[in-house]
Write an enzyme that holds these catalytic residues in place. Sequence first.
Site, mmCIF file in Angstrom:
data_model
loop_
_atom_site.group_PDB
_atom_site.id
_atom_site.type_symbol
_atom_site.label_atom_id
_atom_site.label_comp_id
_atom_site.label_asym_id
_atom_site.label_seq_id
_atom_site.Cartn_x
_atom_site.Cartn_y
_atom_site.Cartn_z
ATOM 1 C CB ALA A 1 12.648 0.129 -33.189
ATOM 2 C CD GLU B 1 18.853 4.020 -32.151
ATOM 3 O OE1 GLU B 1 20.073 4.253 -32.258
ATOM 4 O OE2 GLU B 1 18.404 2.989 -31.614
ATOM 5 C CD GLU C 1 18.100 0.778 -28.094
ATOM 6 O OE1 GLU C 1 17.395 0.590 -29.123
ATOM 7 O OE2 GLU C 1 17.981 1.769 -27.371
ATOM 8 N N GLY D 1 17.512 -0.758 -31.998
ATOM 9 C CA GLY D 1 16.837 -1.688 -31.090
ATOM 10 C C GLY D 1 17.451 -3.081 -31.110
HETATM 11 N N1 CAA Z 1 12.732 -1.017 -39.780
HETATM 12 C C1 CAA Z 1 11.947 -1.382 -40.781
HETATM 13 N N2 CAA Z 1 12.397 -1.980 -41.897
HETATM 14 C C2 CAA Z 1 13.728 -2.207 -41.991
HETATM 15 C C3 CAA Z 1 14.607 -1.855 -40.974
HETATM 16 C C4 CAA Z 1 14.067 -1.235 -39.811
HETATM 17 N N3 CAA Z 1 14.825 -0.901 -38.762
HETATM 18 N N4 CAA Z 1 15.869 -2.181 -41.368
HETATM 19 C C5 CAA Z 1 15.758 -2.738 -42.568
HETATM 20 N N5 CAA Z 1 14.473 -2.750 -42.965
HETATM 21 C C6 CAA Z 1 13.913 -3.254 -44.223
HETATM 22 C C7 CAA Z 1 14.232 -2.318 -45.373
HETATM 23 O O1 CAA Z 1 13.314 -1.245 -45.410
HETATM 24 C C8 CAA Z 1 14.108 -3.264 -46.540
HETATM 25 O O2 CAA Z 1 12.746 -3.445 -46.840
HETATM 26 P P1 CAA Z 1 12.209 -3.262 -48.370
HETATM 27 O O3 CAA Z 1 12.900 -4.369 -49.116
HETATM 28 O O4 CAA Z 1 10.739 -3.434 -48.217
HETATM 29 O O5 CAA Z 1 12.653 -1.910 -48.805
HETATM 30 C C9 CAA Z 1 14.636 -4.588 -45.991
HETATM 31 O O6 CAA Z 1 14.544 -4.465 -44.569
HETATM 32 C C10 CAA Z 1 16.087 -4.841 -46.341
HETATM 33 O O7 CAA Z 1 16.851 -3.728 -45.933
HETATM 34 P P2 CAA Z 1 17.865 -2.962 -46.902
HETATM 35 O O8 CAA Z 1 17.418 -3.065 -48.325
HETATM 36 O O9 CAA Z 1 18.052 -1.579 -46.363
HETATM 37 O O10 CAA Z 1 19.168 -3.843 -46.700
HETATM 38 P P3 CAA Z 1 20.677 -3.400 -46.870
HETATM 39 O O11 CAA Z 1 21.479 -4.652 -46.805
HETATM 40 O O12 CAA Z 1 20.854 -2.526 -48.082
HETATM 41 O O13 CAA Z 1 21.019 -2.482 -45.604
HETATM 42 C C11 CAA Z 1 20.997 -1.930 -43.238
HETATM 43 C C12 CAA Z 1 21.039 -3.047 -44.298
HETATM 44 C C13 CAA Z 1 22.295 -1.105 -43.303
HETATM 45 C C14 CAA Z 1 20.883 -2.604 -41.887
HETATM 46 C C15 CAA Z 1 19.785 -0.999 -43.508
HETATM 47 O O14 CAA Z 1 18.632 -1.794 -43.674
HETATM 48 C C16 CAA Z 1 19.507 -0.010 -42.404
HETATM 49 O O15 CAA Z 1 20.207 0.981 -42.271
HETATM 50 N N6 CAA Z 1 18.458 -0.273 -41.594
HETATM 51 C C17 CAA Z 1 18.013 0.621 -40.545
HETATM 52 C C18 CAA Z 1 18.965 0.616 -39.361
HETATM 53 C C19 CAA Z 1 18.510 1.598 -38.329
HETATM 54 O O16 CAA Z 1 18.489 2.793 -38.525
HETATM 55 N N7 CAA Z 1 18.113 1.098 -37.150
HETATM 56 C C20 CAA Z 1 17.614 1.919 -36.049
HETATM 57 C C21 CAA Z 1 16.109 1.880 -36.041
HETATM 58 S S1 CAA Z 1 15.410 3.043 -34.912
HETATM 59 C C22 CAA Z 1 15.475 2.295 -33.401
HETATM 60 O O17 CAA Z 1 15.888 1.165 -33.268
HETATM 61 C C23 CAA Z 1 14.901 3.128 -32.260
HETATM 62 C C24 CAA Z 1 15.023 2.560 -30.914
HETATM 63 O O18 CAA Z 1 16.058 2.575 -30.282
HETATM 64 C C25 CAA Z 1 13.836 2.079 -30.231
#
Ligand code: CAA
Length: 257
Positions: free
Chosen positions: A65, A131, A111, A108
């Site tokens: 998400a 999360e 999911e 998400g």
């Molecule tokens: N939401 C918003 N933006 C996201 C995102 C997310 N879930 N995941 C990645 N991005 C964005 C980053 O912020 C980044 O944007 P900027 O260039 O503007 O900074 C861009 O995508 C590229 O991401 P990274 O630079 O982080 O890429 P990476 O290759 O270094 O890492 C990754 C990849 C390990 C997937 C890392 O992006 C990450 O950990 N992302 C978040 C994963 C996460 O925690 N997901 C759970 C979300 S909460 C949820 O989903 C709740 C639910 O159940 C409803």
Amino acid sequence: MTYETLLVETRGRVGLITLNRPQALNALNRQLLDELTGVLAGFEADAGIGAIVITGSEKAFAAGADIKEMQPYGFAQAMLEDLAAGWDDVAGCRKPMIAAVSGFALGGGCELAMMCDFIIASETAKFGQPEITLGVIPGMGGTQRLTRAIGKSKAMDLCLTGRLMDAAEAERSGLVARVVAPEKLLDEALAAAEKIAGFSLTAAMMAKEAVGRAYETVLSEGMRAERRLFHALFATDDQKEGMTAFIEKRKPAFRHR
Ligand code: CAA
């Protein structure tokens, strides 16, 4: 029709949806949800579509998400808007849906893949519910569907530690139906969808409904539902065609009704 967060096309009787927010690794925001539910409703209403494939990019199916969108929320707003509840409409699609997953399927994203009927993964796929690392828990069904898919111990491991699972472990655990080489992912998913879409649409939708009952109810109720759906299929042209074709030793020509 064009969309900002999706690429949508039809290939014969298959609807193909590609998540397309590359700048955010396909993070699932409100707009993407609105567009996706609209496209799925259209595919569901279209008798020319027999199966759907949802995919992402090579690097990410979806990284979760949209954290930037959720960060300012408070409890009252989350509750009033029923944050994440809109995804129930995606999970509620009645036509067969396959997730073709390459790269990250996190939070998400994992999911959403689990809302589909089965997952075909590239060898590069990584699944997880991270999360907990953000101070929350999965909100789009992760604690429920993951537990049903891979059992309590592994679901707890993923949800409590936030660690990622590679494609081989995901297949071993039963989360994923097939693992293929990255370059074969889309072809494999499209071929599976095309195969499904070639069968009786009513039978495919009922098979989906019946297996879905196993997820949601006790065995005796599931058996009752299966039996009634099985009986109902004897009212369709496709049952007559399918069984007659078998007896006549020819290929069936399903009319999808
Ligand atoms: N939401 C918003 N933006 C996201 C995102 C997310 N879930 N995941 C990645 N991005 C964005 C980053 O912020 C980044 O944007 P900027 O260039 O503007 O900074 C861009 O995508 C590229 O991401 P990274 O630079 O982080 O890429 P990476 O290759 O270094 O890492 C990754 C990849 C390990 C997937 C890392 O992006 C990450 O950990 N992302 C978040 C994963 C996460 O925690 N997901 C759970 C979300 S909460 C949820 O989903 C709740 C639910 O159940 C409803």
